[in-house]
Scaffold this active site. Structure first.
Site, short mmCIF file in Angstrom:
data_model
loop_
_atom_site.label_atom_id
_atom_site.label_comp_id
_atom_site.label_asym_id
_atom_site.label_seq_id
_atom_site.Cartn_x
_atom_site.Cartn_y
_atom_site.Cartn_z
N CYS A 1 2.61 66.82 26.17
CA CYS A 1 3.65 66.75 27.60
C CYS A 1 5.28 66.54 27.39
O CYS A 1 5.76 66.89 28.12
CB CYS A 1 3.23 65.06 27.94
N ARG A 2 4.90 64.98 27.00
CA ARG A 2 7.05 64.71 26.63
C ARG A 2 7.85 65.45 26.20
O ARG A 2 8.83 65.50 26.43
CB ARG A 2 6.85 62.96 26.69
N SER A 3 7.36 65.45 24.57
CA SER A 3 8.01 66.11 23.81
C SER A 3 8.40 67.59 23.87
O SER A 3 9.78 67.72 23.72
CB SER A 3 7.95 66.17 22.36
N ASN B 1 2.20 66.39 21.17
CA ASN B 1 3.24 67.66 22.04
C ASN B 1 2.62 68.25 22.85
O ASN B 1 3.09 69.61 23.11
CB ASN B 1 3.27 67.58 20.29
N ASP C 1 3.80 58.31 29.14
CA ASP C 1 3.04 59.13 28.57
C ASP C 1 2.25 59.77 29.41
O ASP C 1 2.21 58.89 30.31
CB ASP C 1 1.96 58.02 27.45
N CYS D 1 6.49 63.01 20.14
CA CYS D 1 5.26 62.51 21.46
C CYS D 1 4.28 61.86 20.28
O CYS D 1 3.81 62.36 19.21
CB CYS D 1 5.76 62.52 22.30
P1 4NP Z 1 2.30 63.27 24.73
O1 4NP Z 1 1.40 62.90 26.42
O2 4NP Z 1 2.56 62.40 23.93
O3 4NP Z 1 3.09 62.72 26.23
O4 4NP Z 1 2.21 65.00 24.31
C1 4NP Z 1 -0.32 62.71 25.02
C2 4NP Z 1 -1.24 63.92 25.48
C3 4NP Z 1 -2.54 63.75 24.52
C4 4NP Z 1 -2.35 62.49 24.56
C5 4NP Z 1 -1.81 61.36 24.33
C6 4NP Z 1 -0.23 61.32 24.81
N1 4NP Z 1 -4.00 62.14 23.75
O5 4NP Z 1 -4.72 61.37 23.23
O6 4NP Z 1 -4.91 63.57 23.85
#
Ligand code: 4NP
Length: 154
Positions: free
Chosen positions: A14-16, A12, A124, A9
Site C-alpha cells: 500500500c504505502r511504500s 509493501n 495505514d 512500510c
Molecule cells: P502497507 O499496508 O504497510 O502500507 O503495505 C499493509 C498491508 C498489509 C498488511 C498491513 C499493512 N497486513 O497486515 O497484511
C-alpha cells in the site's frame, strides 16, 4: 554513482509502493536519475502486486505500479541504499533495530520531509477505503516533491 532511496512500510503493498511511484514520477518530471525501490518489514505479501486500491490511485495519477511485487527488507539493503525512508514510526524503529553497525544508510521518517509534520505516521490505509488511499497519495506526493529537491542538492 546514482543516489538510491528505499521506502519501507509494513506490507509493501500500500504505502511504500505509492511513495516509490510518487518519487519516481517527481524525479522523471525534472530528469533526476536516482534508484528508487520499496520493501516491507513484514513478509505476508512477498511476491504479490500492490493492493488494487493502491494500483487504482497511482493509475489515476498517471503512474502504473501493477508490475511491482512485494519484497521484505533484507540485510543487504542497509549497504545497498543511501536512504531508507520509513512510512511510520513502527517501521522506523524496526529499521533502526535491524541496522548493522557497519551500515552507512541514512534512515528517516517520510513525514520528517514535510515541514510542520515531523514525527507523524502515514496512516495505514489497508483496512480503510478509497479515500484513505487518496490521502496516502497526497501525503507521499508532497513528501516526494521535497525529497526530490533534497536529493538534487545532494
Ligand atoms: P502497507 O499496508 O504497510 O502500507 O503495505 C499493509 C498491508 C498489509 C498488511 C498491513 C499493512 N497486513 O497486515 O497484511
Amino acid at each position: 554513482m546514482s543516489l538510491s532511496v528505499l521506502f519501507v512500510c509494513l506490507g509493501n503493498i500500500c504505502r511504500s509502493p505509492l511513495a516509490e511511484a510518487a518519487l519516481r514520477q517527481e524525479c522523471a518530471s525534472t530528469g533526476l536519475n536516482i534508484i528508487i525501490d520499496s520493501a516491507g518489514t513484514g513478509d505476508w505479501h512477498v511476491g504479490q502486486p500492490p493492493d488494487v486500491r493502491a494500483q487504482a490511485v497511482a493509475a489515476k495519477n498517471g503512474v502504473d505500479i501493477s508490475h511491482l511485487r512485494g519484497r521484505q527488507v533484507s540485510a543487504s539493503d542497509f549497504h545497498d541504499f543511501d536512504h531508507m525512508i520509513a512510512l511510520d514510526n513502527q517501521n522506523l524503529n524496526d529499521l533502526k533495530a535491524m541496522k548493522p553497525a557497519s551500515g552507512a544508510v541514512r534512515i528517516s521518517l517520510l513525514f520528517d520531509h514535510i515541514e510542520g509534520r515531523a514525527g507523524e505516521d502515514v496512516a495505514d490505509p489497508y483496512y480503510g477505503e478509497d479515500a484513505d488511499f487518496e490521502q496516502t497519495w497526497a501525503e507521499v506526493t508532497e513528501a516526494a516533491r521535497n525529497l526530490r529537491k533534497l536529493l538534487e542538492a545532494a
